[in-house]
Design a protein around this motif. Structure first.
Motif, mmCIF file in Angstrom:
data_model
loop_
_atom_site.group_PDB
_atom_site.id
_atom_site.type_symbol
_atom_site.label_atom_id
_atom_site.label_comp_id
_atom_site.label_asym_id
_atom_site.label_seq_id
_atom_site.Cartn_x
_atom_site.Cartn_y
_atom_site.Cartn_z
ATOM 1 N N LEU A 99 0.885 3.992 -2.961
ATOM 2 C CA LEU A 99 0.537 5.384 -2.622
ATOM 3 C C LEU A 99 1.614 6.349 -3.111
ATOM 4 O O LEU A 99 1.313 7.397 -3.695
ATOM 5 N N ASN A 128 -0.175 11.947 -10.339
ATOM 6 C CA ASN A 128 -0.982 13.076 -9.875
ATOM 7 C C ASN A 128 -0.261 14.415 -9.968
ATOM 8 O O ASN A 128 -0.879 15.442 -10.240
ATOM 9 N N ARG A 163 0.837 -1.207 0.000
ATOM 10 C CA ARG A 163 0.000 0.000 0.000
ATOM 11 C C ARG A 163 0.873 1.258 0.000
ATOM 12 O O ARG A 163 0.570 2.239 -0.698
ATOM 13 N N PHE A 201 -3.355 -0.219 -5.998
ATOM 14 C CA PHE A 201 -4.180 0.326 -4.918
ATOM 15 C C PHE A 201 -5.581 -0.285 -4.950
ATOM 16 O O PHE A 201 -6.168 -0.588 -3.905
ATOM 17 N N ALA A 239 -1.954 5.433 4.696
ATOM 18 C CA ALA A 239 -2.197 5.729 3.286
ATOM 19 C C ALA A 239 -3.264 6.804 3.085
ATOM 20 O O ALA A 239 -3.132 7.671 2.218
ATOM 21 N N ILE A 266 1.542 6.634 -6.987
ATOM 22 C CA ILE A 266 0.434 7.426 -7.524
ATOM 23 C C ILE A 266 0.828 8.890 -7.691
ATOM 24 O O ILE A 266 0.363 9.574 -8.613
ATOM 25 N N LEU A 267 1.724 9.373 -6.844
ATOM 26 C CA LEU A 267 2.152 10.769 -6.933
ATOM 27 C C LEU A 267 2.859 11.056 -8.257
ATOM 28 O O LEU A 267 2.793 12.183 -8.761
ATOM 29 N N ASP A 294 -9.554 13.396 -7.512
ATOM 30 C CA ASP A 294 -9.852 12.493 -6.393
ATOM 31 C C ASP A 294 -10.210 11.072 -6.851
ATOM 32 O O ASP A 294 -10.896 10.897 -7.858
ATOM 33 N N GLN A 316 -0.686 14.548 0.208
ATOM 34 C CA GLN A 316 -0.097 14.798 -1.112
ATOM 35 C C GLN A 316 -0.863 15.885 -1.853
ATOM 36 O O GLN A 316 -0.270 16.777 -2.468
ATOM 37 N N SER A 317 -2.192 15.805 -1.786
ATOM 38 C CA SER A 317 -3.017 16.820 -2.455
ATOM 39 C C SER A 317 -2.838 18.194 -1.820
ATOM 40 O O SER A 317 -2.751 19.209 -2.521
ATOM 41 N N ASN A 362 -1.721 10.118 4.060
ATOM 42 C CA ASN A 362 -0.689 10.504 3.104
ATOM 43 C C ASN A 362 -1.267 10.888 1.749
ATOM 44 O O ASN A 362 -0.746 11.790 1.074
ATOM 45 N N TYR A 363 -2.334 10.211 1.341
ATOM 46 C CA TYR A 363 -2.985 10.569 0.074
ATOM 47 C C TYR A 363 -3.525 11.988 0.129
ATOM 48 O O TYR A 363 -3.290 12.796 -0.778
#
Length: 413
Positions: A26, A33, A22, A76, A333, A29-30, A124, A340-341, A336-337
């Motif tokens: 995570l 994004n 995970r 994910f 996660a 994914i950055l 999102d 990140q945003s 942290n998700y």
């Protein structure tokens, strides 16, 4: 003794390999994004809207597209499906109604997702996961073979949609097709307007733009892509959990070949698709009908290969400092998700530093490394003092209607 409903997953109950995976997903994914945070939206699929790519930007775009796009999101989704089964089973074993708590859990995830989507960022994933999570939970008791068949069918449906959309554009009169594809190939003044909005616009101006994008993502993209793909992949995650794959219970030989074949096949498809798209000069009809299909199809193989690689490293007990840090990120996660945003909003939007479109693609990857380092270190430090991340605590509190203990100083009897 605290009420059993509020007790978080105890350390002895955790499947540590899931947390490691995970965390890996995570962070990965950055890579995707940050491109959407830092550059005009259309440039994600059509980088030519920003002008000719430099050598470093071309390599960066290639790297993210071939090795990142859809791959980490797939991991994910696999883990989310596995998590549904674990969550319900653990509550059922404690004499609680796991299904009821899962439904409540997804409802609050939907609320978090809507707040995140409209107040922070249009990209999102929580809204889609909440909706699909409610569907997947109803399918969790299907036989394994039925899950696999349904996964394959659902996974292929978006490929048909992409082809049909490309064909629809192709059949339109030229002017109508140009207008319909304006989001993918915007005029220079539209790109300049988007850049100006994020660099100097007010929070409300950006909110209005974000709301417009959300209507597209939460309706069009959801029914064209996320509904089918994510449901299918979550079902695959349930199968992989029940077979012991995600719990690192297979042999090193198994994970070695899972990594080699998965990454090898997936990279081959993604590379071929990228080369064809470049050769077409990012022509959108070709992109939909053929070009994107390669990466879409191959991403599942790559994701499975990454899972094999990380679990092989985990089993071999090498790079322990790294896997421990990934595990900490994975345990937090949700926090942290969202962080990140928040971090990317501050960096790129006008109500922060307003650095939108001021960095090249290669420079954005440097920001990725900085944020990765911060989250690996900060998550490890946080979990030395607390049982879970702050947003995990809030989500659990809302789900169980009781406050779980946060501090590590309080132990359950």
């Amino acid at each position: 003794m605290p009420n059993i409903q509020a007790i978080p997953t105890l350390p002895k109950e955790r499947i540590h390999s899931l947390d490691v995976l995970r965390g890996f997903a995570l962070l990965g994914i950055l890579l995707i994004n940050i491109q959407l945070f830092g550059l005009p939206n259309a440039s994600f699929s059509n980088p030519s809207v920003m002008g000719e790519l430099s050598a470093s930007d071309y390599f960066s775009y290639y790297f993210v597209n071939v090795f990142g796009e859809l791959k980490f999101m797939t991991i994910f989704s696999i883990l989310f499906g596995a998590g549904i089964v674990l969550f319900i089973n653990r509550l059922n074993e404690r004499g609680l109604d796991g299904f009821k708590f899962q439904v409540r859990r997804m409802i609050f995830l939907l609320i978090f997702g809507m707040l995140h989507a409209y107040l922070i960022w249009f990209g999102d994933i929580l809204v889609a996961y909440a909706v699909v999570g409610l569907i997947a939970v109803l399918l969790r008791k299907m036989p394994k073979n039925h899950k696999i068949i349904l996964c394959v069918v659902l996974y292929l449906i978006p490929m048909a949609f992409f082809y049909l959309v490309g064909g629809l554009f192709e059949s339109m009169p030229a002017e109508m097709a140009k207008e319909a594809m304006a989001d993918f190939n915007p005029a220079p003044n539209a790109v300049a307007g988007e850049i100006d909005l994020y660099q100097t616009g007010t929070w409300f101006d950006i909110f209005v733009k974000r709301a417009q994008l959300n209507m597209n993502y939460q309706l069009g993209s959801f029914f064209m892509l996320s509904l089918w793909r994510t449901t299918g992949v979550m079902l695959l995650g349930m199968v992989l959990l029940n077979n012991g794959v995600l719990a690192a219970k297979k042999t090193k030989y198994f994970y070695f070949w899972m990594a080699v074949l998965g990454i090898g096949m997936g990279t081959f498809f993604a590379h071929e698709g990228f080369q064809h798209i470049v050769a077409s000069k990012w022509e959108m009809i070709y992109f939909f009908k053929y070009g994107y299909q390669f990466n879409y199809f191959g991403s599942l193989f790559t994701a499975l290969g990454y899972i094999g690689l990380i679990l092989l490293i985990y089993q071999m007990k090498i790079l322990r400092f790294f896997t421990k840090a990934l595990e900490a990120v994975g345990r937090m996660a949700f926090t942290n998700y969202l962080c990140q945003s928040i971090i990317c909003s501050i960096i790129f939007y006008s109500y922060g530093f307003g650095m939108f479109a001021r960095y090249s693609r290669a420079e954005l990857l440097i920001w990725v490394l900085i944020i990765w380092t911060f989250q690996l270190i900060s998550s490890s430090i946080w979990l030395k003092y607390y049982k879970m991340g702050p947003f995990e605590w809030l989500w659990r509190y809302l789900t169980y209607k009781e406050k779980p203990q946060l501090s590590l100083n309080v132990k359950y009897q």
